[in-house]
Design a protein around this motif. Structure first.
Motif, short mmCIF file in Angstrom:
data_model
loop_
_atom_site.label_atom_id
_atom_site.label_comp_id
_atom_site.label_asym_id
_atom_site.label_seq_id
_atom_site.Cartn_x
_atom_site.Cartn_y
_atom_site.Cartn_z
N SER A 1 0.64 159.12 44.01
CA SER A 1 1.96 159.18 44.61
C SER A 1 2.17 160.58 45.15
CB SER A 1 3.04 158.85 43.57
OG SER A 1 4.31 158.93 44.16
N ASN A 2 3.00 160.71 46.16
CA ASN A 2 3.29 162.03 46.69
C ASN A 2 4.76 162.40 46.52
OD1 ASN A 2 4.34 160.28 48.53
ND2 ASN A 2 3.44 161.24 50.33
N ASP A 3 5.47 161.64 45.69
CA ASP A 3 6.84 162.01 45.37
C ASP A 3 7.13 161.70 43.92
OD1 ASP A 3 7.07 159.25 45.42
OD2 ASP A 3 8.94 159.23 46.55
N VAL A 4 8.20 162.31 43.44
CA VAL A 4 8.63 162.15 42.06
C VAL A 4 10.03 161.57 42.09
CG1 VAL A 4 9.15 163.37 39.91
CG2 VAL A 4 7.26 164.16 41.35
N ASP A 5 10.26 160.51 41.32
CA ASP A 5 11.58 159.87 41.24
C ASP A 5 12.20 160.18 39.88
OD1 ASP A 5 11.28 158.54 43.77
OD2 ASP A 5 9.98 157.10 42.78
N ILE A 6 13.38 160.80 39.93
CA ILE A 6 14.08 161.17 38.70
C ILE A 6 15.53 160.70 38.81
CG2 ILE A 6 14.82 163.05 37.20
CD1 ILE A 6 12.43 164.67 38.23
N VAL A 7 15.95 159.86 37.87
CA VAL A 7 17.35 159.44 37.80
C VAL A 7 18.10 160.51 37.01
CG1 VAL A 7 18.96 157.70 36.93
CG2 VAL A 7 16.77 156.98 37.91
N ILE A 8 19.24 160.93 37.57
CA ILE A 8 20.05 161.97 36.90
C ILE A 8 21.50 161.51 36.80
CG2 ILE A 8 18.55 163.89 37.55
CD1 ILE A 8 20.50 164.52 39.85
N ARG B 1 22.46 158.25 38.92
CA ARG B 1 22.59 157.03 38.11
C ARG B 1 23.81 156.25 38.57
NH1 ARG B 1 25.04 157.96 32.98
NH2 ARG B 1 26.81 157.26 34.20
N LYS B 2 23.61 154.98 38.79
CA LYS B 2 24.71 154.09 39.18
C LYS B 2 25.54 153.74 37.95
CE LYS B 2 22.19 152.03 43.05
NZ LYS B 2 21.18 153.06 43.12
N SER B 3 26.73 153.21 38.18
CA SER B 3 27.60 152.86 37.06
C SER B 3 27.58 151.38 36.72
CB SER B 3 29.03 153.32 37.35
OG SER B 3 29.48 152.74 38.55
N ARG B 4 26.67 150.61 37.33
CA ARG B 4 26.58 149.18 37.02
C ARG B 4 25.92 148.98 35.64
NH1 ARG B 4 21.36 146.85 39.98
NH2 ARG B 4 19.99 148.58 39.48
N PRO B 5 26.11 147.82 35.03
CA PRO B 5 25.61 147.59 33.67
C PRO B 5 24.10 147.85 33.49
CG PRO B 5 27.19 145.90 34.22
CD PRO B 5 26.97 146.70 35.48
N PHE B 6 23.25 147.35 34.40
CA PHE B 6 21.82 147.58 34.21
C PHE B 6 21.49 149.06 34.23
CE2 PHE B 6 17.64 148.49 36.12
CZ PHE B 6 16.85 148.09 35.04
N SER B 7 22.04 149.80 35.17
CA SER B 7 21.72 151.22 35.28
C SER B 7 22.18 152.00 34.05
CB SER B 7 22.36 151.81 36.55
OG SER B 7 21.84 151.17 37.69
N LEU B 8 23.34 151.65 33.52
CA LEU B 8 23.83 152.31 32.31
C LEU B 8 22.93 152.00 31.12
CD1 LEU B 8 27.65 151.68 32.77
CD2 LEU B 8 26.44 153.85 33.07
N THR B 9 22.56 150.74 30.98
CA THR B 9 21.68 150.33 29.88
C THR B 9 20.30 150.97 30.00
OG1 THR B 9 22.85 148.22 29.70
CG2 THR B 9 20.65 148.33 28.72
#
Length: 184
Positions: A38-45, A97-105
């Motif tokens: 991969s040539n990118d890094v994905d980080i949820v914050i 980070r989104k505020s929907r249920p899956f993203s929070l969980t």
């Protein structure tokens, strides 16, 4: 400099600015499944405006391209913004980070792991599967299905299938899930 050096610098900057995070995307699916380039890094914050400003100050202009206005707009819209490591050319996708249920969980379930001598927070394999299925649905991407297949092959006995099925149902991902299971 390699990706481990990049992770060391990024996780130190995130810790210093007190931004909760988790590694996701291809690096996380490679960690839990079959490695791929991969040539990118994905980080949820999950930052505040003040934390983003501090992160911008830590990731100095001489070493990184970081547009604070773009980052603040991404925070307001719950989207992503990019930072570029100028020495290596690596692109870091910071995903708010989104505020929907899956993203929070998903974010609550992240765990700290040892990765090449570094401790970092990473998404659980079940959550990577669900996220990759969503990307596959949005972009009709075989690459995302291949990543899911890799995790299924490596982690099959340890996965919480009822958890995956719950989110597959809620997020309408049955077609992508079926395809991944057929391919595995």
């Amino acid at each position: 400099m390699n990706e481990i050096d990049l992770f060391v610098r990024l996780t130190a900057a995130l810790a210093k600015s007190a931004i909760p995070y988790m590694l996701t995307g291809s690096f996380a699916s490679s960690f839990h499944g079959v490695p791929r380039a991969s040539n990118d890094v994905d980080i949820v914050i999950a930052p505040t405006e003040e934390q983003l400003s501090e992160l911008k100050d830590i990731l100095s202009d001489g070493e990184y391209y970081f547009d604070l206005d773009d980052a603040l707009d991404a925070l307001r819209r719950r989207r992503q913004f990019n930072v570029i490591d100028l020495e290596t050319g690596w692109k870091i996708d910071f995903i708010i980070r989104k505020s929907r249920p899956f993203s929070l969980t998903e974010f609550e379930r992240r765990s700290q792991v040892h990765f090449e001598g570094l401790q970092l927070y990473i998404a659980q394999p079940e959550d990577i599967i669900v996220a990759k299925l969503e990307w596959a649905k949005r972009a009709s991407s075989e690459r995302q299905i291949e990543d899911v297949v890799g995790i299924l092959r490596v982690q099959s006995k340890d996965l919480d299938y009822s958890y995956i099925e719950k989110w597959v149902q809620e997020l309408d991902l049955q077609e992508q899930w079926d395809q991944a299971r057929i391919d595995s």
